[in-house]
Write a protein that holds these residues in place. Sequence first.
Motif, PDB file in Angstrom:
ATOM      1  N   GLU A   1       4.706   3.624   8.558  1.00 18.26           N
ATOM      2  CA  GLU A   1       4.728   2.363   7.739  1.00 18.26           C
ATOM      3  C   GLU A   1       6.432   2.486   6.954  1.00 18.26           C
ATOM      4  O   GLU A   1       6.477   1.058   6.409  1.00 18.26           O
ATOM      5  CB  GLU A   1       3.392   2.264   6.766  1.00 18.26           C
ATOM      6  CG  GLU A   1       2.553   1.974   7.491  1.00 18.26           C
ATOM      7  CD  GLU A   1       2.450   0.269   7.968  1.00 18.26           C
ATOM      8  OE1 GLU A   1       2.827  -0.635   7.292  1.00 18.26           O
ATOM      9  OE2 GLU A   1       2.313   0.316   9.403  1.00 18.26           O
ATOM     10  N   GLY A   2       6.542   3.462   6.705  1.00 18.58           N
ATOM     11  CA  GLY A   2       7.747   3.619   5.694  1.00 18.58           C
ATOM     12  C   GLY A   2       8.781   2.762   6.222  1.00 18.58           C
ATOM     13  O   GLY A   2       9.746   2.125   5.557  1.00 18.58           O
TER      14      GLY A   2
ATOM     15  N   THR B   1       9.119  -1.559   6.091  1.00 20.88           N
ATOM     16  CA  THR B   1       9.047  -2.302   4.434  1.00 20.88           C
ATOM     17  C   THR B   1       9.945  -3.424   4.587  1.00 20.88           C
ATOM     18  O   THR B   1      10.962  -3.566   3.770  1.00 20.88           O
ATOM     19  CB  THR B   1       9.428  -1.169   3.394  1.00 20.88           C
ATOM     20  OG1 THR B   1      10.617  -0.773   3.874  1.00 20.88           O
ATOM     21  CG2 THR B   1       8.394  -0.004   3.372  1.00 20.88           C
TER      22      THR B   1
ATOM     23  N   LYS C   1      12.906  -5.074  -0.571  1.00 16.43           N
ATOM     24  CA  LYS C   1      11.908  -4.196  -1.055  1.00 16.43           C
ATOM     25  C   LYS C   1      12.412  -2.833  -1.620  1.00 16.43           C
ATOM     26  O   LYS C   1      13.150  -2.190  -0.836  1.00 16.43           O
ATOM     27  CB  LYS C   1      10.783  -3.750   0.085  1.00 16.43           C
ATOM     28  CG  LYS C   1       9.820  -4.980   0.603  1.00 16.43           C
ATOM     29  CD  LYS C   1       8.954  -5.492  -0.505  1.00 16.43           C
ATOM     30  CE  LYS C   1       8.184  -6.737   0.085  1.00 16.43           C
ATOM     31  NZ  LYS C   1       7.027  -6.409   0.840  1.00 16.43           N
TER      32      LYS C   1
ATOM     33  N   ALA D   1       8.011   5.255   0.529  1.00 11.30           N
ATOM     34  CA  ALA D   1       8.331   3.922  -0.157  1.00 11.30           C
ATOM     35  C   ALA D   1       9.938   4.677  -0.737  1.00 11.30           C
ATOM     36  O   ALA D   1      10.545   3.622  -1.220  1.00 11.30           O
ATOM     37  CB  ALA D   1       7.443   3.505  -1.098  1.00 11.30           C
TER      38      ALA D   1
ATOM     39  N   THR E   1      -1.450  -1.791   5.947  1.00 13.73           N
ATOM     40  CA  THR E   1      -0.103  -2.354   5.939  1.00 13.73           C
ATOM     41  C   THR E   1       0.115  -2.529   4.560  1.00 13.73           C
ATOM     42  O   THR E   1       1.185  -2.640   4.209  1.00 13.73           O
ATOM     43  CB  THR E   1       0.157  -3.491   6.775  1.00 13.73           C
ATOM     44  OG1 THR E   1      -1.054  -4.351   6.170  1.00 13.73           O
ATOM     45  CG2 THR E   1      -0.132  -3.194   8.354  1.00 13.73           C
ATOM     46  N   SER E   2      -0.857  -2.794   3.749  1.00 13.88           N
ATOM     47  CA  SER E   2      -0.575  -3.041   2.264  1.00 13.88           C
ATOM     48  C   SER E   2      -0.553  -1.895   1.327  1.00 13.88           C
ATOM     49  O   SER E   2      -0.040  -2.082   0.157  1.00 13.88           O
ATOM     50  CB  SER E   2      -1.537  -3.961   1.610  1.00 13.88           C
ATOM     51  OG  SER E   2      -2.896  -3.543   2.014  1.00 13.88           O
TER      52      SER E   2
ATOM     53  N   ILE F   1       1.214   0.593   1.121  1.00  9.98           N
ATOM     54  CA  ILE F   1       2.860   1.122   0.554  1.00  9.98           C
ATOM     55  C   ILE F   1       3.176   0.058  -0.486  1.00  9.98           C
ATOM     56  O   ILE F   1       4.099   0.573  -1.410  1.00  9.98           O
ATOM     57  CB  ILE F   1       3.565   1.292   1.729  1.00  9.98           C
ATOM     58  CG1 ILE F   1       5.014   1.866   1.188  1.00  9.98           C
ATOM     59  CG2 ILE F   1       4.076  -0.044   2.373  1.00  9.98           C
ATOM     60  CD1 ILE F   1       5.913   2.548   2.744  1.00  9.98           C
ATOM     61  N   ASP F   2       3.012  -1.027  -0.431  1.00 10.83           N
ATOM     62  CA  ASP F   2       3.192  -2.265  -1.481  1.00 10.83           C
ATOM     63  C   ASP F   2       2.942  -1.915  -2.971  1.00 10.83           C
ATOM     64  O   ASP F   2       3.863  -2.323  -3.869  1.00 10.83           O
ATOM     65  CB  ASP F   2       2.586  -3.568  -1.398  1.00 10.83           C
ATOM     66  CG  ASP F   2       3.101  -3.962   0.258  1.00 10.83           C
ATOM     67  OD1 ASP F   2       4.363  -3.801   0.504  1.00 10.83           O
ATOM     68  OD2 ASP F   2       2.424  -5.007   0.769  1.00 10.83           O
TER      69      ASP F   2
ATOM     70  N   LEU G   1       6.518  -0.608  -4.266  1.00  9.29           N
ATOM     71  CA  LEU G   1       7.435  -1.415  -3.963  1.00  9.29           C
ATOM     72  C   LEU G   1       7.618  -2.457  -4.804  1.00  9.29           C
ATOM     73  O   LEU G   1       6.404  -3.217  -4.953  1.00  9.29           O
ATOM     74  CB  LEU G   1       7.404  -1.745  -2.680  1.00  9.29           C
ATOM     75  CG  LEU G   1       7.620  -0.593  -1.368  1.00  9.29           C
ATOM     76  CD1 LEU G   1       7.326  -1.300  -0.069  1.00  9.29           C
ATOM     77  CD2 LEU G   1       8.863  -0.002  -1.519  1.00  9.29           C
TER      78      LEU G   1
ATOM     79  N   THR H   1       9.404  -6.041  -5.245  1.00  5.29           N
ATOM     80  CA  THR H   1      10.274  -7.161  -4.362  1.00  5.29           C
ATOM     81  C   THR H   1      11.367  -7.618  -5.041  1.00  5.29           C
ATOM     82  O   THR H   1      11.090  -8.226  -6.194  1.00  5.29           O
ATOM     83  CB  THR H   1       9.269  -8.337  -4.088  1.00  5.29           C
ATOM     84  OG1 THR H   1       8.045  -7.887  -3.412  1.00  5.29           O
ATOM     85  CG2 THR H   1       9.884  -9.413  -3.188  1.00  5.29           C
TER      86      THR H   1
END
Length: 489
Positions: free
Chosen positions: A122-123, A126, A144, A173, A466-467, A469-470, A473, A475
């Motif tokens: 997933e990293g 982003t 990100k 991340a 999928t969320s 890692i947010d 992070l 934006t």
Amino acid sequence: MKLNDPRLFRQYAYIDGKWVHGDGGHEEAVIDPATGETLGHIPSLEPGQISAAVAAADSAFVQWRALRVDERCERLLAWYDLLQANREDLATIMTLEQGKPLPDARGEVEYGASFVRWFAEEGKRTFGQTIPSHIPNAALGTIKEPVGVAALITPWNFPLAMITRKAAAALAAGCPVIVKPASETPFSALALAELAERAGIPAGVFNVVLGDAAMVSEVLCSEERVKALSFTGSTPVGRLLLEQCASTVKRVSLELGGNAPFIVGPDVDPKEAALAAVAAKFQTAGQDCLAANRILVHEDVHDEFVECFAERMKALKVGNGLVSEIDLGPLIHGRAVEKAASIVDDALSKGATLVHGDQSMAPGPNFFMPTLVTGVTAQMKIWREENFAPVAGITKFSSDDEAIELANDTEYGLAAYIFTHDIRRIWKMLRALQNGMVSVNSVKMTGPPIPFGGVKQSGLGREGGTSGIDEYLDTKYYCLGGLGSVSGS
Ligand SMILES: NC(=O)c1ccc[n+]([C@@H]2O[C@H](COP(=O)([O-])OP(=O)(O)OC[C@H]3O[C@@H](n4cnc5c(N)ncnc54)[C@H](O)[C@@H]3O)[C@@H](O)[C@H]2O)c1
Ligand SMILES: N[C@@H](CC=O)C(=O)O
């Protein structure tokens, strides 16, 4: 402790790539909940050492975020391989400090490792956005960026997976982490640190601090250099940490308590549903945030369901998790046993019926025998509180609307289970239940691809999927102006 690799058993904290004692010389014993024996000792760090960990992580941030993402992710994959290669030792450490049966501990190592692999992938995704510009001669978009140092505070019931689900996301991340594990189960966290070092994760990027929980959390929450706090644990402690993070306006993710309803519709085979309910209730001796805490059974199938449930739970074997064919290990400590007993006493004093549960059979002071009470009502503690013990409570209902109202009658909103084959009932309940996760006709619901988390007072944010890692992070929006006109833009 017999391990293939004794260096996985560490009795120090881990800061800036070094194994350290407490400056004040204070130590705490770690106890095997099954036997009461001391497994080892861990240092209690001083406040200045927690700040030193923050400083180390903050300076490591510069290099860690500057690595190309595929370089960071390769190190995560190396960490994953090491977790797999050392699965047996990690499981042994976990069973000794937490108590869960060895096969469950092996399962947790697999589960915990799976988050590392997931976020190593997933990293790389982003992605930012390109935004069609409303400003003349400009290009707009988002990037990100890692938030910075993340503090991770974790519980004792899943001593490894609750760390990797956070740490792998943060590291992928680009954020260094400071892990504060529960004092009951520090050795799994320290073994993770040893393997992170071997995987090439640089000094200062993965730290483990130990000591008085209130002091450690206070330092981490008030530190300006800590940009994110991710906590898994009880709702009361989660509320406190949220308050403590207000002064520095941190990014806060909370995975808190659950009080899961398990709804059994009138159309199901009561035996099948009872087997599923036993599995959903007694995993990790009931010390699971997803445990079926309130079992709601339609009146048409109630009596048969209770009979099958009792029969199945009577077959569960309780004992030391290192012994083969054990289903339930001990509770984490004596206070948990006292709480379980008081919850049963409270229910019986308010009119519930004890169907099964003979505590004289317990194989040791920290064990609690699987217990079933019926006739549970909303006035009882077993209804209102997350019992976190092998105590099952059943309530009868007579309509879908009543089941929904009962299920939502709690401040918690983590997981819910529905057992029925009627698609209209499924859809109606799925939409009406106030939970972050709803599992239909399946006990198993978790894994790296799913957004794990709760609503109401069960938490904030999501882990995994999928969320996940947010949470680590930011934006950053950009407007590149004065570019001149580009045809078609
Ligand atoms: N939602 C989820 O994903 C999830 C997963 C696992 C466990 N849980 C929840 O965790 C709880 C059980 O774990 P627990 O007993 O370790 O929870 P807890 O809240 O007592 O402790 C969790 C962590 O917080 C620390 N802590 C304890 N008191 C503190 C204080 N006053 N100030 C700062 N930190 C403090 C502990 O040392 C530990 O590291 C249950 O409520 C369970 O539902 C939730
Ligand atoms: N079983 C949960 C942890 C809760 O205690 C999970 O799957 O993550």
